[in-house]
Scaffold this active site. Structure first.
Site, short mmCIF file in Angstrom:
data_model
loop_
_atom_site.label_atom_id
_atom_site.label_comp_id
_atom_site.label_asym_id
_atom_site.label_seq_id
_atom_site.Cartn_x
_atom_site.Cartn_y
_atom_site.Cartn_z
N LYS A 1 22.88 60.38 0.75
CA LYS A 1 23.57 59.41 -0.09
C LYS A 1 22.63 58.24 -0.29
O LYS A 1 21.81 57.94 0.59
CB LYS A 1 24.85 58.92 0.59
N ASP B 1 27.92 58.23 -8.31
CA ASP B 1 29.02 57.79 -7.43
C ASP B 1 29.51 56.49 -8.06
O ASP B 1 29.29 56.27 -9.27
CB ASP B 1 28.52 57.60 -5.98
P1 NDP Z 1 33.51 54.79 -10.76
O1 NDP Z 1 32.47 53.75 -10.63
O2 NDP Z 1 33.54 55.66 -11.95
O3 NDP Z 1 34.96 54.15 -10.59
C1 NDP Z 1 35.30 53.42 -9.45
C2 NDP Z 1 36.69 52.88 -9.64
O4 NDP Z 1 37.15 52.35 -8.41
C3 NDP Z 1 36.75 51.73 -10.63
O5 NDP Z 1 38.00 51.73 -11.25
C4 NDP Z 1 36.56 50.52 -9.74
O6 NDP Z 1 37.11 49.32 -10.26
C5 NDP Z 1 37.31 50.93 -8.51
N1 NDP Z 1 36.70 50.27 -7.34
C6 NDP Z 1 35.42 50.34 -6.94
N2 NDP Z 1 35.20 49.59 -5.87
C7 NDP Z 1 36.37 49.03 -5.59
C8 NDP Z 1 36.79 48.13 -4.59
N3 NDP Z 1 35.94 47.66 -3.65
N4 NDP Z 1 38.11 47.78 -4.59
C9 NDP Z 1 38.96 48.28 -5.53
N5 NDP Z 1 38.60 49.11 -6.50
C10 NDP Z 1 37.34 49.47 -6.53
O7 NDP Z 1 33.37 55.68 -9.42
P2 NDP Z 1 33.90 57.16 -9.14
O8 NDP Z 1 35.18 57.40 -9.85
O9 NDP Z 1 32.79 58.10 -9.33
O10 NDP Z 1 34.15 57.08 -7.57
C11 NDP Z 1 35.43 56.74 -7.01
C12 NDP Z 1 35.51 57.26 -5.59
O11 NDP Z 1 35.34 58.68 -5.59
C13 NDP Z 1 34.44 56.72 -4.63
O12 NDP Z 1 34.98 56.66 -3.33
C14 NDP Z 1 33.38 57.82 -4.66
O13 NDP Z 1 32.58 57.81 -3.52
C15 NDP Z 1 34.28 59.05 -4.71
N6 NDP Z 1 33.68 60.29 -5.21
C16 NDP Z 1 33.07 60.35 -6.42
C17 NDP Z 1 32.58 61.55 -6.87
C18 NDP Z 1 31.98 61.72 -8.22
O14 NDP Z 1 31.66 62.85 -8.59
N7 NDP Z 1 31.82 60.68 -9.02
C19 NDP Z 1 32.64 62.77 -6.05
C20 NDP Z 1 33.38 62.60 -4.82
C21 NDP Z 1 33.85 61.39 -4.43
P3 NDP Z 1 36.14 48.18 -10.83
O15 NDP Z 1 35.69 48.67 -12.16
O16 NDP Z 1 37.00 46.97 -10.90
O17 NDP Z 1 35.03 48.03 -9.84
O1 2IT Z 2 30.75 61.74 -2.96
C1 2IT Z 2 30.34 62.69 -3.64
O2 2IT Z 2 30.52 63.87 -3.30
C2 2IT Z 2 29.65 62.39 -4.89
N1 2IT Z 2 29.50 61.23 -5.24
C3 2IT Z 2 29.06 63.51 -5.71
C4 2IT Z 2 27.75 63.95 -5.14
C5 2IT Z 2 26.99 64.95 -5.95
O3 2IT Z 2 25.86 65.25 -5.52
O4 2IT Z 2 27.46 65.45 -6.97
#
Ligand code: NDP
Ligand code: 2IT
Length: 453
Positions: A126, A166
């Site tokens: 990561k 992420d």
């Molecule tokens: P994005 O950046 O696309 O979206 C994040 C969202 O969460 C936004 O709406 C953001 O709001 C909100 N957010 C972020 N930080 C905070 C905080 N400290 N408090 C409250 N809200 C917050 O990220 P993803 O959708 O990709 O990721 C979301 C979660 O999913 C994370 O935990 C990530 O690690 C996990 N994840 C993502 C994967 C992926 O493929 N993208 C795969 C597996 C897990 P704002 O715009 O106001 O910051």
């Molecule tokens: O938390 C996660 O699994 C991710 N942000 C996606 C990682 C990836 O390599 O697609």
């Protein structure tokens, strides 16, 4: 907890002070796998746990860039290469002001187990930076990404370490990062996943995490002869994971009623449908705005701003049957968990990484509801990244249906692996233990096979 588990945890705390999220992630795994180690002393003898909690390599670097005013900015970049026992390091990059080494170590540690569950040969890593893309111009984001990659490129590669997105790293950032890598290395390879569909990306990768979560929820509900049809669902976040969770919930006949960002949440009692979701997409992806703008077009919905420092969040105090926390770590605490139970929630699926505190998880498990840990439920994202790597290696591009079918099959097998491992170790229905145990055994056996490395 038994002595050995306590010993490992104490070691982690002593060696890594001020990294509470990392301690939290390690504690959960250690508590789950102590029953495996009791049955298999060879893991203890080979110090598998002690090795797993130590990253194979950590890279920390300066990321200087010039903003639109001509001023020099300096951020800190990281890559934690956690475990390569079963494949090249694989995991996302997070750009958010809260990023620090402890957060990335918790995420990299979770990734080890998640990636092992995908059925694919993926190690874990990561990375990221304390850079905030919010409010930055396209030019600033590009210059930051190019500077970030001008150091990272020497540590990664399609057979070494394959980053992805992420929080704060979506299609736009992946494009800038890939462009810089390609230029520096003079090679077009599958070094990053989440690429654009016209330049090496996979169909369904953007959707995969959210879709996968919902597929996992459907599998869990099926064990109780139930479905998502007609279920009122709470979703947090409004990013990649949340929006695609909403999309699949709508497709499967559920009724999602909330979504949020870091400043507040929307509650639409009539349900967020496909048309309303299209508006949310425009707000987030085109306007790069705030979820509050939802009420401009749908004034019947309410917007509630979060109060910093509050002991609980109003977004979890809404009548519903399922909850999908898809924003960030520790967004559901014990009090929120009690509110969810009191509101009738019987299924909680972690779309984000570790969105529930340890106390919240315990509250759900003690109540006997369906609870899916992120490392199982959100593994569809990285699994589809693995499918993108395969397509890149073969120089092919599968049809959307083919990728979606594979994603569904993978989510089904992760669900089965969790169920089987939980039952085999005396805690049937406990997906936390199931996920940790199934993944631990796979990685631990690979480490045993490879000797002391
Ligand atoms: P994005 O950046 O696309 O979206 C994040 C969202 O969460 C936004 O709406 C953001 O709001 C909100 N957010 C972020 N930080 C905070 C905080 N400290 N408090 C409250 N809200 C917050 O990220 P993803 O959708 O990709 O990721 C979301 C979660 O999913 C994370 O935990 C990530 O690690 C996990 N994840 C993502 C994967 C992926 O493929 N993208 C795969 C597996 C897990 P704002 O715009 O106001 O910051
Ligand atoms: O938390 C996660 O699994 C991710 N942000 C996606 C990682 C990836 O390599 O697609």
């Amino acid at each position: 907890m038994h002595d050995y588990a306590e010993e490992v945890l104490a070691l982690v705390q002593a060696k890594n002070p001020a990294e509470p999220e990392f301690h939290q992630a390690v504690r959960e795994v250690v508590e789950s796998v102590e029953r495996v180690i009791e049955r298999h002393p060879e893991y203890r003898a080979a110090k598998i746990l002690e090795r797993m909690v130590e990253p194979e390599r950590v890279i920390i670097f300066r990321v200087p860039w010039v903003d639109d005013q001509g001023e020099i900015q300096v951020n800190r970049g990281f890559r934690v290469q956690m475990n390569s026992a079963i494949g090249p390091y694989k995991g996302g990059l997070r750009f958010h002001p809260s990023v620090n080494l402890g957060i990335l170590k918790f995420l990299a540690f979770e990734q080890v187990f998640k990636n092992a569950l995908t059925t694919l040969p993926l190690g874990a890593g990561k990375g990221g930076a304390d850079f905030d893309p919010k409010g930055k111009s396209e030019g600033e984001v590009m210059r930051f990404c190019h500077s970030f990659m001008s150091e990272l490129y020497r540590h990664i590669g399609p057979h070494t370490d394959v980053p992805a997105g992420d929080i704060g790293v979506g299609g736009r950032e992946i494009g800038f990062l890939f462009g810089a890598y390609k230029r520096l290395r003079n090679e077009f390879s599958g070094v990053i996943t989440g690429k654009g569909i016209n330049w090496g990306g996979s169909h369904v990768r953007p959707e995969a995490t959210g879709y996968g979560c919902v597929y996992f929820a459907a599998e869990m509900l099926a064990t109780r002869s139930d479905t998502l049809q007609g279920k009122t669902c709470l979703v947090s976040g409004a990013g990649n994971v949340a929006l695609h969770t909403l999309e699949k919930l709508i497709q499967l006949g559920a009724k999602p009623v909330t979504c949020s960002d870091s400043t507040g949440f929307i509650y639409d009692e009539q349900g967020i449908d496909a048309q309303k979701l299209a508006w949310l997409r425009e707000i987030k992806n085109v306007r790069r705005g705030r979820v509050q703008e939802y009420t401009e077009r749908y004034p019947q919905a309410s917007y509630t701003a979060f109060v910093p420092g509050a002991s609980s969040s109003p977004q979890w105090d809404v009548r519903a049957q399922c909850a999908f926390p898809c924003a960030t770590q520790n967004e559901i605490n014990e009090e929120d968990a009690r509110h969810l139970l009191a509101n009738g929630v019987t299924c909680v699926v972690e779309g984000a990484n570790m969105p529930c505190t340890s106390e919240a998880v315990k509250t759900f498990l003690d109540a006997g509801i369906l609870f899916a840990p992120g490392k199982a439920a959100n593994a569809g994202g990285v699994a589809t990244s693995g499918l993108e790597m395969s397509q890149n290696a073969m120089r092919v591009c599968w049809l959307p249906e083919e990728v979606d079918d594979r994603l569904r099959t993978i989510m089904r097998s992760i669900h089965a692996a969790c169920m089987d491992a939980a039952a085999a170790y005396g805690t049937p229905g406990n997906y936390v233990n199931g996920a940790n145990i199934a993944a631990f055994i796979k990685v631990a056996d690979a480490m045993l096979d490879q000797g002391v490395v």
